[in-house]
Design an enzyme around this catalytic site. Structure first.
Site, PDB file in Angstrom:
ATOM      1  N   ASP A 159     -10.669   4.788  -6.209  1.00 37.92           N
ATOM      2  CA  ASP A 159      -9.723   5.890  -6.111  1.00 37.92           C
ATOM      3  C   ASP A 159      -9.545   6.651  -7.427  1.00 37.92           C
ATOM      4  O   ASP A 159      -8.529   7.293  -7.637  1.00 37.92           O
ATOM      5  CB  ASP A 159      -8.360   5.357  -5.631  1.00 37.92           C
ATOM      6  CG  ASP A 159      -7.435   6.464  -5.161  1.00 37.92           C
ATOM      7  OD1 ASP A 159      -7.934   7.480  -4.644  1.00 37.92           O
ATOM      8  OD2 ASP A 159      -6.207   6.322  -5.315  1.00 37.92           O
ATOM      9  N   CYS A 195       3.948  16.010   2.687  1.00 39.08           N
ATOM     10  CA  CYS A 195       3.867  14.549   2.718  1.00 39.08           C
ATOM     11  C   CYS A 195       4.740  13.951   1.616  1.00 39.08           C
ATOM     12  O   CYS A 195       4.621  14.324   0.447  1.00 39.08           O
ATOM     13  CB  CYS A 195       2.414  14.116   2.544  1.00 39.08           C
ATOM     14  SG  CYS A 195       2.198  12.331   2.388  1.00 39.08           S
ATOM     15  N   CYS A 247       4.066   6.450   8.471  1.00 41.95           N
ATOM     16  CA  CYS A 247       2.956   6.632   9.405  1.00 41.95           C
ATOM     17  C   CYS A 247       2.085   5.386   9.479  1.00 41.95           C
ATOM     18  O   CYS A 247       1.548   5.048  10.546  1.00 41.95           O
ATOM     19  CB  CYS A 247       2.128   7.876   9.047  1.00 41.95           C
ATOM     20  SG  CYS A 247       1.235   7.794   7.482  1.00 41.95           S
ATOM     21  N   CYS A 294       1.826   2.305  13.148  1.00 41.59           N
ATOM     22  CA  CYS A 294       0.579   2.077  13.893  1.00 41.59           C
ATOM     23  C   CYS A 294       0.634   0.786  14.705  1.00 41.59           C
ATOM     24  O   CYS A 294       0.882  -0.298  14.153  1.00 41.59           O
ATOM     25  CB  CYS A 294      -0.599   2.021  12.917  1.00 41.59           C
ATOM     26  SG  CYS A 294      -2.189   1.765  13.738  1.00 41.59           S
TER      27      CYS A 294
END
Length: 383
Positions: free
Chosen positions: A145, A225, A255, A259
């Site tokens: 990342d 976001c 979010c 899930c």
């Protein structure tokens, strides 16, 4: 590590090297390891271009600047022949959304409740890459990342999971809780099969977003976001979005936590990724008192340290303003004299939410010495 020519391997050697790197990955604590080719699909490139052209990357200009290398791994390193994608589970011990019921506490994203995962993962990747390079005589590069690598599409391509409607990776074994890292190599390895999309008609992640940051399934507008706003965004946060942030002071897991595939997730096994007790539900009142040296000490080794004290306290002040807690009025009032204009501006906003109109107006009348445009604007908004 050394940059050299591609290494040819027979099918047998390719199979042996593939097995070796997966064994090494398991030995280093990775929960899953799969391999893919360095070429990305036209759909991935089109998705990236659509994201950038819509301005959904916000102030993250580096995403547009590195578009070509980001879109195609072989443009980042022309000699790469295989991409080894690895995932490490960081599943929490409870649903992080439960903290929204405690407005006096600050909600820190699960991934940032202990050591910086970049450091943990990269160290393990280097161990694997070093041993693999010695065995294969191939060249390697490791990424976590911190380079223009589209890790989530590559992970889906390699079969670690699929990109869900929230654009994050979803695994049938680990839900939405996988840290990703990659090893690029000049060795040709056996390639794994891509995972198929198992989201179906579900839209739990989309409906869970507090700020409606998903303009459509599989598309995200970072400008709305909470993770982007509280971590990447350096400037003023849209006043209309502030009340929606709640007590989320660093990132947002809503979010991910929504899930349904998380029912198969397990608790993180890596101790350095397990939450520090003092970061599970820290007191907003305490966090408002952090000066720069104390902030650095308290968040030593944490990814939170990277955004700096001022931006972090800005976030905490938004949470304070949303809390409805009278006990936070005085700590916010003290920050009206802070050396940072960003902090002073959000202290004004927090007080505009916590104080009755007459009290706020009285306080504003005594703040005429303020000259910073951003702070003055907040006083005017709170009128």
């Amino acid at each position: 590590m050394a940059h050299g020519a591609p290494i040819d391997t027979s099918a047998r050697i390719r199979s042996q090297l593939t097995a070796f790197v997966k064994q090494e990955a398991a030995a280093q604590g990775f929960d899953v390891c799969r391999i893919t080719l360095p070429q990305s699909s036209p759909q991935i490139e089109a998705g990236l271009d659509g994201f950038l052209s819509a301005g959904h990357h916000g102030t993250m200009e580096w995403m547009a600047e590195t578009r070509d290398r980001r879109a195609r791994p072989d443009a980042l390193w022309s000699d790469v022949r295989s991409v080894i994608m690895l995932g490490m589970n960081y599943g929490p011990d409870a649903d992080p959304r439960l903290l929204q019921n405690q407005p006096e506490k600050g909600a820190i994203s699960v991934y940032a409740r202990n050591r910086d995962y970049h450091d943990v993962i990269k160290g393990r990747l280097k161990e694997i890459a070093t041993r693999f390079a010695a065995r294969s005589e191939a060249d390697v590069k490791v990424f976590v990342d911190t380079a223009p690598v589209m890790e989530k599409p590559l992970a889906a391509q390699a079969g670690l999971g699929w990109q869900g409607k929230h654009t994050n990776l979803v695994s049938r074994e680990f839900g939405s809780w996988l840290f990703l890292g990659s090893i690029f190599t000049t060795a040709a390895l056996a390639v794994d099969i891509a995972e198929t999309d198992h989201c179906g008609s579900c839209r739990a992640c989309l409906d869970a977003c507090p700020t409606n940051a998903f303009p459509a399934p599989y598309k995200i507008d970072a400008r709305r976001c909470i993770s982007y706003l509280t971590i990447e965004h350096k400037g003023e946060i849209d006043p209309e979005l502030r009340p929606l942030i709640g007590n989320r002071i660093y990132g947002c897991d809503d979010c991910l936590a929504a899930c349904p595939w998380n029912k198969f997730a397990s608790l993180a096994q890596e101790a350095k990724l397990s939450a520090r007790e003092d970061l599970k539900e820290p007191d907003i009142e305490f966090l408002l008192t952090l000066d720069d040296p104390t902030f650095r000490r308290f968040f030593s080794g944490s990814p939170i340290k990277r955004i700096g004290r001022d931006r972090f306290v800005r976030n905490v002040l938004i949470a304070a303003g949303n809390s409805g807690q009278a006990a936070l009025i005085e700590p916010c009032r003290l920050l009206l004299e802070d050396g940072s204009p960003v902090v002073r501006a959000m202290a004004v906003w927090a007080l505009s939410q916590l104080l009755a109109g007459a009290e706020f107006n009285d306080l504003r009348a005594r703040a005429k010495h303020e000259t910073d445009p951003g702070v003055v604007r907040e006083w005017a908004r709170g009128a």
